[in-house]
Design a protein around this motif. Structure first.
Motif, PDB file in Angstrom:
ATOM      1  N   UNK A 289       0.817  -1.210   0.000  1.00  0.00           N
ATOM      2  CA  UNK A 289       0.000   0.000   0.000  1.00  0.00           C
ATOM      3  C   UNK A 289       0.850   1.259   0.000  1.00  0.00           C
ATOM      4  N   UNK A 290       2.045   1.144   0.584  1.00  0.00           N
ATOM      5  CA  UNK A 290       2.928   2.320   0.588  1.00  0.00           C
ATOM      6  C   UNK A 290       4.392   1.864   0.590  1.00  0.00           C
ATOM      7  N   UNK A 291       5.270   2.845   0.558  1.00  0.00           N
ATOM      8  CA  UNK A 291       6.693   2.543   0.424  1.00  0.00           C
ATOM      9  C   UNK A 291       7.237   1.754   1.619  1.00  0.00           C
ATOM     10  N   UNK A 292       6.769   2.111   2.815  1.00  0.00           N
ATOM     11  CA  UNK A 292       7.232   1.414   4.016  1.00  0.00           C
ATOM     12  C   UNK A 292       6.906  -0.076   3.912  1.00  0.00           C
ATOM     13  N   UNK A 293       5.726  -0.363   3.411  1.00  0.00           N
ATOM     14  CA  UNK A 293       5.320  -1.759   3.252  1.00  0.00           C
ATOM     15  C   UNK A 293       6.212  -2.471   2.254  1.00  0.00           C
ATOM     16  N   UNK A 294       6.537  -1.760   1.174  1.00  0.00           N
ATOM     17  CA  UNK A 294       7.428  -2.350   0.162  1.00  0.00           C
ATOM     18  C   UNK A 294       8.761  -2.763   0.779  1.00  0.00           C
ATOM     19  N   UNK A 295       9.351  -1.855   1.560  1.00  0.00           N
ATOM     20  CA  UNK A 295      10.680  -2.148   2.121  1.00  0.00           C
ATOM     21  C   UNK A 295      10.633  -3.367   3.056  1.00  0.00           C
ATOM     22  N   UNK A 296       9.468  -3.569   3.672  1.00  0.00           N
ATOM     23  CA  UNK A 296       9.281  -4.735   4.526  1.00  0.00           C
ATOM     24  C   UNK A 296       9.145  -6.021   3.730  1.00  0.00           C
ATOM     25  N   UNK A 297       8.261  -5.956   2.741  1.00  0.00           N
ATOM     26  CA  UNK A 297       7.926  -7.158   1.964  1.00  0.00           C
ATOM     27  C   UNK A 297       9.136  -7.746   1.258  1.00  0.00           C
ATOM     28  N   UNK A 298       9.976  -6.879   0.659  1.00  0.00           N
ATOM     29  CA  UNK A 298      11.081  -7.411  -0.140  1.00  0.00           C
ATOM     30  C   UNK A 298      12.134  -8.142   0.699  1.00  0.00           C
TER      31      UNK A 298
ATOM     32  N   UNK B 140      16.574   3.478  -7.980  1.00  0.00           N
ATOM     33  CA  UNK B 140      17.801   3.401  -7.174  1.00  0.00           C
ATOM     34  C   UNK B 140      17.521   3.570  -5.685  1.00  0.00           C
ATOM     35  N   UNK B 141      16.491   4.350  -5.377  1.00  0.00           N
ATOM     36  CA  UNK B 141      16.160   4.515  -3.957  1.00  0.00           C
ATOM     37  C   UNK B 141      15.796   3.158  -3.332  1.00  0.00           C
ATOM     38  N   UNK B 142      14.982   2.395  -4.051  1.00  0.00           N
ATOM     39  CA  UNK B 142      14.591   1.067  -3.545  1.00  0.00           C
ATOM     40  C   UNK B 142      15.830   0.197  -3.369  1.00  0.00           C
ATOM     41  N   UNK B 143      16.719   0.260  -4.346  1.00  0.00           N
ATOM     42  CA  UNK B 143      17.923  -0.572  -4.288  1.00  0.00           C
ATOM     43  C   UNK B 143      18.805  -0.175  -3.095  1.00  0.00           C
ATOM     44  N   UNK B 144      18.968   1.130  -2.908  1.00  0.00           N
ATOM     45  CA  UNK B 144      19.793   1.595  -1.783  1.00  0.00           C
ATOM     46  C   UNK B 144      19.181   1.213  -0.441  1.00  0.00           C
ATOM     47  N   UNK B 145      17.873   1.374  -0.342  1.00  0.00           N
ATOM     48  CA  UNK B 145      17.203   1.113   0.934  1.00  0.00           C
ATOM     49  C   UNK B 145      17.073  -0.372   1.245  1.00  0.00           C
ATOM     50  N   UNK B 146      16.908  -1.202   0.212  1.00  0.00           N
ATOM     51  CA  UNK B 146      16.523  -2.596   0.481  1.00  0.00           C
ATOM     52  C   UNK B 146      17.341  -3.655  -0.255  1.00  0.00           C
ATOM     53  N   UNK B 147      18.189  -3.239  -1.205  1.00  0.00           N
ATOM     54  CA  UNK B 147      18.918  -4.165  -2.094  1.00  0.00           C
ATOM     55  C   UNK B 147      18.008  -4.805  -3.141  1.00  0.00           C
ATOM     56  N   UNK B 148      16.718  -4.487  -3.111  1.00  0.00           N
ATOM     57  CA  UNK B 148      15.816  -5.065  -4.122  1.00  0.00           C
ATOM     58  C   UNK B 148      15.912  -4.265  -5.415  1.00  0.00           C
ATOM     59  N   UNK B 149      15.761  -4.962  -6.532  1.00  0.00           N
ATOM     60  CA  UNK B 149      15.814  -4.323  -7.841  1.00  0.00           C
ATOM     61  C   UNK B 149      14.533  -4.633  -8.611  1.00  0.00           C
ATOM     62  N   UNK B 150      14.332  -3.877  -9.677  1.00  0.00           N
ATOM     63  CA  UNK B 150      13.182  -4.187 -10.543  1.00  0.00           C
ATOM     64  C   UNK B 150      13.548  -5.440 -11.326  1.00  0.00           C
TER      65      UNK B 150
END
Ligand SMILES: [Zn+2]
Length: 479
Positions: A412-421, A438-448
């Motif tokens: 539902x939001x970005x915080x949830x994304x960082x948790x799920x991955x 790149x923000x997602x990658x930096x924060x979580x190591x997850x990529x598209x």
């Protein structure tokens, strides 16, 4: 093969993987760090993968050829000028026959450049197009962090390289081969994959567009399992692949390339294996059914082996890949574990009681214990085994698909994304911006992982920045 248990997947997935590869005798470490020895059992699996793919390549009009292992260094330099960001870690030969070479030779990291060079010689007219060539071979990339099958210094693969007269034809070819990979993964390997397009950041440096099939492993990390690239005229310009069109005008060709490697064996292991060992999909398994004779006295041996030989011939005649484990130095229990470790889809037990009753005991590898066990008549066994193998193939795909789908969430939001991955994939809107990616990658190591081909029409709000977005994408941590 020892009696020791594997480290369970939920304790240390990576250790589980390393143990399984060696204990099932798929591959071993080579004396040169980062290289692997593919053992006969692993190679037999690779041969079945090759056959299943090769058949599909030929059905879609491709032919095989062999290009040399050594490539002039200047070819790679030429490519570097034209293709920004292309920098494979090269192994270079500088001495040949005791003499220093005038020009160093590169051990191919891919055959793109030498094939491009040859195409520029072979292609003169639109009548020479399309050229649809595939090569089965090995390549070397000086990787520092390696893991058997997943990332090794030398690996085996196929690389398709095609040249076309028009852009639409080359784009169509790119998507056709993505479809071939997808069909192979799902229907032969029972690995449910998501076909899609790579983001600009994640694409192959030389490509205009890269496509991929992405699979989810049991630790929920993604594995890029095969790629197909639309290269536009990038390589044709670098290697001067030009032809005269129907109006006698000189044009650059449009090219594609596509590859699938021994990495896919890693995908099979990590999609299907359990804490007892490998589970191989019947369509690719080197051995589909193993027969274990059970006997104590000499008299029993004669009767049991007579039935075993007969059953083996019947199964062979029905085209089933069958093996009899007639070792006398180990117990039936040891053999059960051994073949479970190697992932043989079906075990057939034949003992003195079965001889009396005219039956055998069947045990499915995908359903351990009582659930997968059945007692059936020896009459009509080949047809029953063939049916069962089909059913095992089908349930393996279902199980893997259910696992994957239950680990994909729409945050539902970005915080949830960082948790799920941390333990799954997300599926969400993305605004196409590199910054958000790149923000997602930096924060979580997850990529598209990909922009899936199949997705809903319309638009939504980017999960990272909230701006308007046209595509939904999968974010995941990957191998
Ligand atoms: Zn955004």
């Amino acid at each position: 093969m020892s009696d020791e248990k594997l480290t369970p997947r939920n304790v240390d997935f990576s250790e589980w993987y390393n143990q399984i590869v060696q204990r099932a005798e798929m591959a071993d470490y080579a004396p040169v760090r980062g290289c692997m020895v593919v053992r006969p059992y692993g190679w037999a699996l690779w041969e079945n993968i090759q056959q299943a793919l090769d058949k599909r390549f030929k059905e879609t009009g491709h032919v095989n050829a062999a290009f040399p292992l050594l490539i002039p260094m200047s070819f790679l330099e030429k490519e570097k000028e034209h293709v920004e960001g292309f920098s494979p870690e090269l192994a270079v030969v500088t001495i040949g026959g005791g003499e220093k070479l005038e020009e160093p030779l590169v051990v191919r990291p891919t055959s793109e450049t030498i094939i491009g060079y040859m195409y520029s010689k072979w292609i003169k007219s639109y009548r020479d197009l399309p050229v649809l060539i595939n090569q089965w071979g090995n390549v070397v990339r000086w990787e520092l962090r390696t893991r058997l099958f997943l990332r090794t210094l030398e690996f085996y693969w196929q690389e398709g390289h095609t040249a076309h007269a028009t852009e639409p034809e080359a784009r169509e070819e790119t998507m056709r081969m993505l479809q071939v990979y997808s069909d192979f993964a799902v229907n032969e390997a029972a690995v449910p994959v998501i076909p899609g397009i790579k983001s600009q950041t994640e694409k192959f440096a030389g490509a205009h567009m890269s496509t991929t099939i992405e699979a989810m492993m049991q630790d929920t990390r993604a594995l890029q399992s095969g790629t197909s690239h639309f290269l536009a005229q990038n390589f044709a310009r670098a290697f001067n692949i030009q032809f005269l069109d129907e109006n006698n005008t000189l044009q650059y060709a449009w090219t594609t390339s596509w590859g699938l490697s021994t990495r896919f064996i890693g995908a099979i292991i990590m999609t299907h294996g359990d804490d007892q060992g490998l589970i191989l999909p019947p369509r690719l398994a080197p051995i589909q059914a193993v027969i274990i004779p059970i006997f104590k006295s000499d008299l029993e041996t004669i009767a049991v082996m007579e039935a075993v030989d007969r059953i083996q011939s019947e199964l062979k005649a029905a085209g089933i890949r069958v093996k009899v484990d007639d070792r006398t130095e180990v117990t039936p229990g040891f053999k059960f574990n051994d073949w479970e470790m190697r992932g043989v889809p079906l075990r057939i037990e034949v003992g003195p009681k079965d001889i009396e009753k005219g039956t055998v005991a069947l045990a499915r590898r995908d359903k351990p214990g009582r659930e997968g066990k059945s007692f059936v008549p020896q009459t009509g066994l080949a047809a029953r085994v063939a049916e069962l193998l089909k059913d095992i193939q089908k349930s393996m795909l279902e199980r893997a698909t259910t696992f994957r789908d239950s680990h994909i969430f729409e945050p539902n939001d970005y915080a949830e994304l960082t948790n799920i991955v941390q333990n799954g994939w997300t599926y969400s809107w993305w605004c196409d911006s590199v910054d958000c990616e790149s923000k997602v990658k930096e924060d979580t190591k997850a990529t598209i992982r990909c922009i899936p081909l199949e997705q809903e029409e319309g638009h939504g709000k980017c999960i990272v920045c909230g701006k308007d977005a046209k595509h939904k994408v999968y974010f995941a941590r990957a191998y």
